[in-house]
Design a protein around this motif. Structure first.
Motif, PDB file in Angstrom:
ATOM      1  N   UNK A 120      21.900  30.774   4.574  1.00 16.74           N
ATOM      2  CA  UNK A 120      21.793  32.290   4.724  1.00 16.74           C
ATOM      3  C   UNK A 120      20.897  32.616   3.702  1.00 16.74           C
ATOM      4  N   UNK A 121      21.316  32.190   2.438  1.00 22.04           N
ATOM      5  CA  UNK A 121      20.169  32.082   1.298  1.00 22.04           C
ATOM      6  C   UNK A 121      18.917  31.630   1.614  1.00 22.04           C
ATOM      7  N   UNK A 122      18.622  30.492   2.038  1.00 24.46           N
ATOM      8  CA  UNK A 122      17.405  29.886   2.633  1.00 24.46           C
ATOM      9  C   UNK A 122      16.801  30.807   3.581  1.00 24.46           C
ATOM     10  N   UNK A 123      17.464  31.285   4.376  1.00 29.81           N
ATOM     11  CA  UNK A 123      17.046  31.977   5.510  1.00 29.81           C
ATOM     12  C   UNK A 123      16.315  33.341   4.908  1.00 29.81           C
ATOM     13  N   UNK A 124      17.075  34.000   4.032  1.00 33.25           N
ATOM     14  CA  UNK A 124      16.481  35.051   3.466  1.00 33.25           C
ATOM     15  C   UNK A 124      15.333  35.056   2.657  1.00 33.25           C
ATOM     16  N   UNK A 125      15.421  33.710   2.026  1.00 31.08           N
ATOM     17  CA  UNK A 125      14.255  33.620   0.866  1.00 31.08           C
ATOM     18  C   UNK A 125      13.021  32.795   1.319  1.00 31.08           C
ATOM     19  N   UNK A 126      13.144  31.884   2.411  1.00 29.61           N
ATOM     20  CA  UNK A 126      12.052  31.299   2.960  1.00 29.61           C
ATOM     21  C   UNK A 126      11.913  31.537   4.464  1.00 29.61           C
ATOM     22  N   UNK A 127      12.829  30.973   5.327  1.00 25.98           N
ATOM     23  CA  UNK A 127      12.569  30.837   6.735  1.00 25.98           C
ATOM     24  C   UNK A 127      12.453  32.122   7.657  1.00 25.98           C
ATOM     25  N   UNK A 128      12.759  33.321   7.103  1.00 26.04           N
ATOM     26  CA  UNK A 128      12.396  34.522   7.765  1.00 26.04           C
ATOM     27  C   UNK A 128      10.982  35.132   7.466  1.00 26.04           C
ATOM     28  N   UNK A 129      10.386  34.675   6.390  1.00 24.26           N
ATOM     29  CA  UNK A 129       9.141  35.153   5.806  1.00 24.26           C
ATOM     30  C   UNK A 129       8.063  34.741   6.662  1.00 24.26           C
ATOM     31  N   UNK A 130       6.936  35.804   6.405  1.00 25.80           N
ATOM     32  CA  UNK A 130       5.693  35.376   7.249  1.00 25.80           C
ATOM     33  C   UNK A 130       5.183  34.279   6.708  1.00 25.80           C
ATOM     34  N   UNK A 131       4.986  33.820   5.399  1.00 22.71           N
ATOM     35  CA  UNK A 131       4.222  32.646   4.733  1.00 22.71           C
ATOM     36  C   UNK A 131       4.802  31.396   5.215  1.00 22.71           C
ATOM     37  N   UNK A 132       6.209  31.165   5.595  1.00 20.65           N
ATOM     38  CA  UNK A 132       6.894  29.795   6.149  1.00 20.65           C
ATOM     39  C   UNK A 132       6.123  29.916   7.521  1.00 20.65           C
ATOM     40  N   UNK A 133       6.092  30.687   8.480  1.00 24.68           N
ATOM     41  CA  UNK A 133       5.432  30.459   9.741  1.00 24.68           C
ATOM     42  C   UNK A 133       4.038  30.359   9.746  1.00 24.68           C
ATOM     43  N   UNK A 134       3.351  31.139   8.592  1.00 22.81           N
ATOM     44  CA  UNK A 134       1.894  30.849   8.560  1.00 22.81           C
ATOM     45  C   UNK A 134       1.659  29.394   8.057  1.00 22.81           C
ATOM     46  N   UNK A 135       2.381  28.872   7.153  1.00 19.07           N
ATOM     47  CA  UNK A 135       2.014  27.518   6.954  1.00 19.07           C
ATOM     48  C   UNK A 135       2.253  26.502   7.776  1.00 19.07           C
ATOM     49  N   UNK A 136       3.229  26.850   8.976  1.00 25.77           N
ATOM     50  CA  UNK A 136       3.654  26.055   9.992  1.00 25.77           C
ATOM     51  C   UNK A 136       2.306  26.216  10.961  1.00 25.77           C
ATOM     52  N   UNK A 137       2.053  27.146  11.033  1.00 28.09           N
ATOM     53  CA  UNK A 137       0.780  27.659  12.000  1.00 28.09           C
ATOM     54  C   UNK A 137      -0.459  26.861  11.482  1.00 28.09           C
ATOM     55  N   UNK A 138      -0.735  27.153  10.241  1.00 26.85           N
ATOM     56  CA  UNK A 138      -2.010  26.142   9.807  1.00 26.85           C
ATOM     57  C   UNK A 138      -1.709  24.569  10.041  1.00 26.85           C
ATOM     58  N   UNK A 139      -0.579  24.052   9.963  1.00 21.71           N
ATOM     59  CA  UNK A 139      -0.484  22.744  10.438  1.00 21.71           C
ATOM     60  C   UNK A 139      -0.684  22.594  11.993  1.00 21.71           C
ATOM     61  N   UNK A 140      -0.125  23.393  12.690  1.00 16.19           N
ATOM     62  CA  UNK A 140      -0.101  23.209  14.080  1.00 16.19           C
ATOM     63  C   UNK A 140      -1.667  23.438  14.702  1.00 16.19           C
ATOM     64  N   UNK A 141      -2.528  24.083  13.892  1.00 17.15           N
ATOM     65  CA  UNK A 141      -4.028  24.278  14.039  1.00 17.15           C
ATOM     66  C   UNK A 141      -4.938  22.975  13.431  1.00 17.15           C
ATOM     67  N   UNK A 142      -4.359  22.028  12.868  1.00 16.15           N
ATOM     68  CA  UNK A 142      -5.000  20.774  12.396  1.00 16.15           C
ATOM     69  C   UNK A 142      -5.169  19.891  13.372  1.00 16.15           C
ATOM     70  N   UNK A 143      -6.333  19.158  13.565  1.00 18.18           N
ATOM     71  CA  UNK A 143      -6.359  17.901  14.398  1.00 18.18           C
ATOM     72  C   UNK A 143      -5.020  16.876  14.273  1.00 18.18           C
ATOM     73  N   UNK A 144      -4.800  16.738  12.910  1.00 14.19           N
ATOM     74  CA  UNK A 144      -3.520  15.731  12.729  1.00 14.19           C
ATOM     75  C   UNK A 144      -2.230  15.955  13.469  1.00 14.19           C
ATOM     76  N   UNK A 145      -2.030  17.255  13.674  1.00 15.12           N
ATOM     77  CA  UNK A 145      -0.885  17.372  14.619  1.00 15.12           C
ATOM     78  C   UNK A 145      -0.787  17.189  15.984  1.00 15.12           C
ATOM     79  N   UNK A 146      -2.044  16.699  16.429  1.00 18.60           N
ATOM     80  CA  UNK A 146      -2.169  16.145  17.892  1.00 18.60           C
ATOM     81  C   UNK A 146      -1.176  15.165  18.198  1.00 18.60           C
ATOM     82  N   UNK A 147      -0.946  14.201  17.275  1.00 19.06           N
ATOM     83  CA  UNK A 147      -0.266  13.125  17.460  1.00 19.06           C
ATOM     84  C   UNK A 147       1.417  13.480  17.705  1.00 19.06           C
ATOM     85  N   UNK A 148       1.644  14.665  17.009  1.00 18.30           N
ATOM     86  CA  UNK A 148       2.945  15.270  16.948  1.00 18.30           C
ATOM     87  C   UNK A 148       3.215  15.905  18.466  1.00 18.30           C
TER      88      UNK A 148
END
Length: 296
Positions: free
Chosen positions: A34-62
């Motif tokens: 719950x502490x990690x959820x509150x401090x990191x995972x519910x925050x926009x910056x975490x999803x934004x970083x994941x989104x940046x990765x998902x837009x990179x060509x390197x993520x195609x293999x995944x």
């Protein structure tokens, strides 16, 4: 927590393949999580970083690995797996129109997406939202007292998409798009593991409210909800456009997500099996454009 869904194609209740199930249980059921959820995972910056990765060509293999690991039906795609530019290109993929045919009834209401669904005949009287005795606060959800009063005692369809799904969504009714409003918020998971702990995550997440005026003058609210790793909700229609049931309304970028469709009292009647299962609550597995009910 086992997440069960009813599959109308097999007529059986099945266990859902939940991505990162144990991690979700840790985040939403453990004090440290719950502490990690509150401090990191519910925050926009975490999803934004994941989104940046998902837009990179390197993520195609995944993306190619994800398709293989989860046995996603390649024959539905308009592209071959190796043609996707990155993970988000796969995630927001188009599929062949013929694999999601539109139900033919003139008064039909469609399911808006490939999703797991709960439907309620009267929002105000229901207390079975993902867990018993959880009340849904319509005013908090819509962030509009007058609009909430208009939809009081109306019917509602909750359509939950998981990461395995086709993430474009379709119009469930025809009419005119008369308003759209973005509502800021966090990005909690919309999986039942999370919502069974706290239904208010739906009220706290980022969302987009669309109002569609039906031909009979009644109103339908279509609310697209972001979730963990979904920082982007895209709509293709503009306010003032006439919209047609079955046409693609928009898409979610990487992650799970949810669509809540609300009808004014006396405007809609959902399928009896869908209503019955929702009282358990057991979600009803749908394909976009198949029939969920009828306009009255």
């Amino acid at each position: 927590m086992a997440v069960e869904v009813f599959n109308p194609e097999t007529g059986k209740i099945e266990k859902e393949d939940v991505c990162q199930e144990k991690f979700l249980e840790f985040l939403y059921g453990n004090p440290i999580g719950s502490l990690l959820l509150w401090s990191v995972f519910k925050r926009k910056f975490f999803s934004a970083l994941t989104g940046l990765w998902a837009n990179l060509p390197i993520s195609r293999k995944s993306a190619v690995k994800f398709i293989k690991d989860h046995s996603i039906k390649i024959s539905d795609f308009t592209k071959k797996p190796e043609e996707f530019k990155n993970f988000n290109d796969f995630f927001t993929r188009e599929i062949k129109p013929e694999v999601r045919p539109l139900s033919k009834g003139a008064n039909d209401i469609s399911f808006p997406a490939d999703a797991r669904n709960l439907a309620f005949e009267n929002i105000s009287k229901s207390d079975t939202f993902f867990a018993k005795n959880q009340k849904f606060n319509l005013e908090s959800f819509l962030k509009d007292r007058e609009l909430a009063a208009r939809f009081e005692n109306g019917s509602m369809l909750i359509s939950r998409l998981c990461p395995l799904d086709y993430h474009r969504f379709h119009h469930l009714v025809s009419g005119r798009l008369v308003a759209r409003r973005e509502i800021g918020g966090f990005l909690y998971s919309v999986n039942p593991i999370a919502l069974s702990k706290n239904l208010n995550y739906l009220n706290e997440n980022k969302r987009v409210l669309n109002l569609i005026e039906l031909e009979n003058g009644k109103m339908c609210a279509v609310v697209q909800i972001g979730a963990t790793n979904v920082g982007s909700i895209m709509n293709f229609d503009k306010v003032g456009d006439k919209v047609l049931r079955g046409n693609t309304m928009g898409m979610f970028k990487f992650g799970g997500s949810c669509i809540v469709s609300i009808f004014e009292e006396g405007a809609a009647k959902f399928d009896e099996t869908l209503i019955k299962l929702s009282k358990e609550p057991i979600e009803y597995l749908s394909k976009a454009n198949s029939k969920s009910g009828e306009l009255i």
